[in-house]
Motif scaffolding. Structure first.
Motif, mmCIF file in Angstrom:
data_model
loop_
_atom_site.group_PDB
_atom_site.id
_atom_site.type_symbol
_atom_site.label_atom_id
_atom_site.label_comp_id
_atom_site.label_asym_id
_atom_site.label_seq_id
_atom_site.Cartn_x
_atom_site.Cartn_y
_atom_site.Cartn_z
ATOM 1 N N ALA A 100 36.607 38.761 47.710
ATOM 2 C CA ALA A 100 35.557 37.840 47.283
ATOM 3 C C ALA A 100 35.030 37.116 48.513
ATOM 4 N N GLN A 101 33.814 36.587 48.411
ATOM 5 C CA GLN A 101 33.260 35.761 49.481
ATOM 6 C C GLN A 101 33.231 34.314 48.979
ATOM 7 N N LYS A 102 32.123 33.846 48.454
ATOM 8 C CA LYS A 102 32.109 32.527 47.829
ATOM 9 C C LYS A 102 30.875 32.408 46.943
ATOM 10 N N SER B 228 24.771 30.720 41.183
ATOM 11 C CA SER B 228 26.191 31.029 41.371
ATOM 12 C C SER B 228 26.612 32.387 40.827
ATOM 13 N N ASP B 229 26.153 32.738 39.636
ATOM 14 C CA ASP B 229 26.663 33.938 38.975
ATOM 15 C C ASP B 229 25.569 34.950 38.659
ATOM 16 N N ALA C 124 27.442 40.689 48.116
ATOM 17 C CA ALA C 124 26.186 40.097 48.573
ATOM 18 C C ALA C 124 26.201 39.896 50.087
ATOM 19 N N ASP C 125 25.096 39.385 50.612
ATOM 20 C CA ASP C 125 24.902 39.147 52.040
ATOM 21 C C ASP C 125 26.100 38.405 52.629
ATOM 22 N N GLY D 150 27.883 35.204 50.319
ATOM 23 C CA GLY D 150 28.039 35.048 48.893
ATOM 24 C C GLY D 150 26.813 34.572 48.145
ATOM 25 N N THR D 151 27.033 33.678 47.166
ATOM 26 C CA THR D 151 25.983 33.209 46.260
ATOM 27 C C THR D 151 25.984 31.681 46.223
ATOM 28 N N ASN D 152 25.232 31.130 45.274
ATOM 29 C CA ASN D 152 25.131 29.688 45.067
ATOM 30 C C ASN D 152 24.517 28.987 46.276
#
Length: 403
Positions: A211-213, A339-340, A347-348, A355-357
């Motif tokens: 996972a990233q974040k 976020s989701d 992702a990047d 990550g995201t968010n």
């Protein structure tokens, strides 16, 4: 993440590959690459990296298998072709940004691609595939006599689109995709009391192996308070998994304008939405991506504020392909990734520290120092959308050579 102090690093990325024509439409390829670890989204190797199994004091760096595939093609023409590929290969889907898929990501599994020019300059295309993400240890749980049901995770993807080429002055490509992530979300275990961190629950394998974040998480182990754990005050060994399922509808488009040759103006954009995102259900499970605690809130936690959509837009000006010294291009873009909306693991790996968010801008430029050597610079400024304040500004220089 520490974003209060500046950090500088030098990184190396080296990749070397080989492709072979096997005859009768068959081909095979293999590529090796550097990397700090076996992360799926980066082949970068930081020089002197701390707290890792490699790097520092001029020690040697590892090489990973980055691609390995067999491919069959029927037709073999730029506008009329059918291809099937199996193994580990490049992303088979048309994308215009790294919001959902990092550019270094390799896909494991089987993919089919086809395109056929139906009218002059009009070419529909289709791509699809199935990709294993995680396969349970055959002996799971490996340290207990009880064995648990297999937890295999899959990605099923399909995409359809169309390309236009109008008198070599306007080119456009549009696509819609559907990505079904099967069993990637976390699940609550059967009730039990773990006495050590290795006492597995029957849903431990639903947690991400990478996972990233940015994604929202839930607790996986349903721990029974008993005399064995001081009624819930010790031995609370917990794992966390993705709180949301992921079925993503994604739309991508690119328009290239060639009225000012040799320079090209390109407009790129995409939109993605997690069809399985459920705000109310997530509020009951989420351990992160929550807002401030409201006055009088009995449970002492803020309301869940995550989201399930993402979009980006970008403008590029310059040479579409560098062919000689001093060819150049510039680009500016904006992205908003809740976020989701997508799975942060894929992702990047650079924007917003991965990550995201996050939301923000990217500004970049590149110039050719020779037909095969390029110098580039990018400025990425990102801010967290929900949760504790977090911002990251990254200045990245790239010197790349290709042969």
């Amino acid at each position: 993440l520490n974003v209060h102090e500046d950090r500088e690093r030098l990184r190396l990325r080296a990749r070397i590959g080989m492709a072979g024509n096997l005859g009768d439409g068959f081909a095979a390829g293999i590529r090796l690459a550097t990397g700090d670890s076996n992360t799926p989204v980066s082949a970068n190797q930081s020089f002197g990296i701390a707290n890792q199994g490699q790097g520092g004091n001029f020690s040697k760096y590892a090489i990973w298998i980055d691609r390995a595939f067999i491919k069959y093609e029927l037709g073999g023409k730029p506008n009329k072709n059918l291809a099937a590929v199996a193994g580990r290969f490049d992303n088979p889907f048309f994308t215009v940004s790294e919001v959902m898929w990092d550019e270094d990501l390799g896909f494991d599994g089987l993919a089919l691609q086809t395109k056929y020019e139906v009218l002059r300059g009009v070419t529909p295309f289709i791509a699809g595939g199935l990709f294993p993400i995680f396969n349970t240890d055959l002996n799971f749980s490996s340290n207990q006599p009880d064995k648990f049901e297999s937890t295999d995770k899959w990605l099923y993807g399909a995409q359809g689109g169309i390309e236009f080429n109008i008198r070599n002055k306007v080119a456009a490509k549009f696509a819609a995709a559907w990505y079904e992530f099967r069993d990637i979300e976390g699940r609550l275990s059967d009730p039990y009391t773990p006495m050590t961190a290795d006492d597995a629950g029957n849903t431990d394998n639903t947690r991400p192996s990478f996972a990233q974040k940015g994604n929202t998480y839930m607790a996986l182990r349903d721990i029974i308070p008993s005399v064995l754990n001081d009624y819930g005050t010790k031995n609370q060994f917990q794992y966390f998994g993705l709180a949301s399922p992921y079925t993503i509808a994604s739309y991508s488009g690119r328009i290239d304008l060639n009225f000012f040759e040799p320079y090209q103006i390109s407009l790129l954009g995409d939109w993605s939405e997690n069809q399985k995102f459920d705000q109310a259900a997530m509020d009951l499970l989420a351990v992160n991506n929550r807002g401030p605690v409201a006055e009088g809130d009995a449970d002492g936690i803020g309301a869940f504020e995550g989201g399930g959509t993402a979009w980006s837009a970008q403008l590029q000006i310059g040479k579409g392909k560098f062919e000689k010294r001093w060819d150049w291009s510039v680009a500016v873009g904006y992205r908003y990734v809740e976020s989701d909306a997508v799975v942060d693991a894929f992702a990047d790996s650079d924007f917003g520290v991965a990550g995201t968010n996050h939301e923000g801008i990217t500004v970049g430029a590149a110039v050719a120092l020779s037909p095969r050597v390029k110098l580039g610079v990018r400025w990425m400024s990102a801010n967290e959308i929900v949760g504790p304040p977090l911002s990251a500004d990254i200045l990245m220089f790239d010197l790349s050579a290709k042969f």
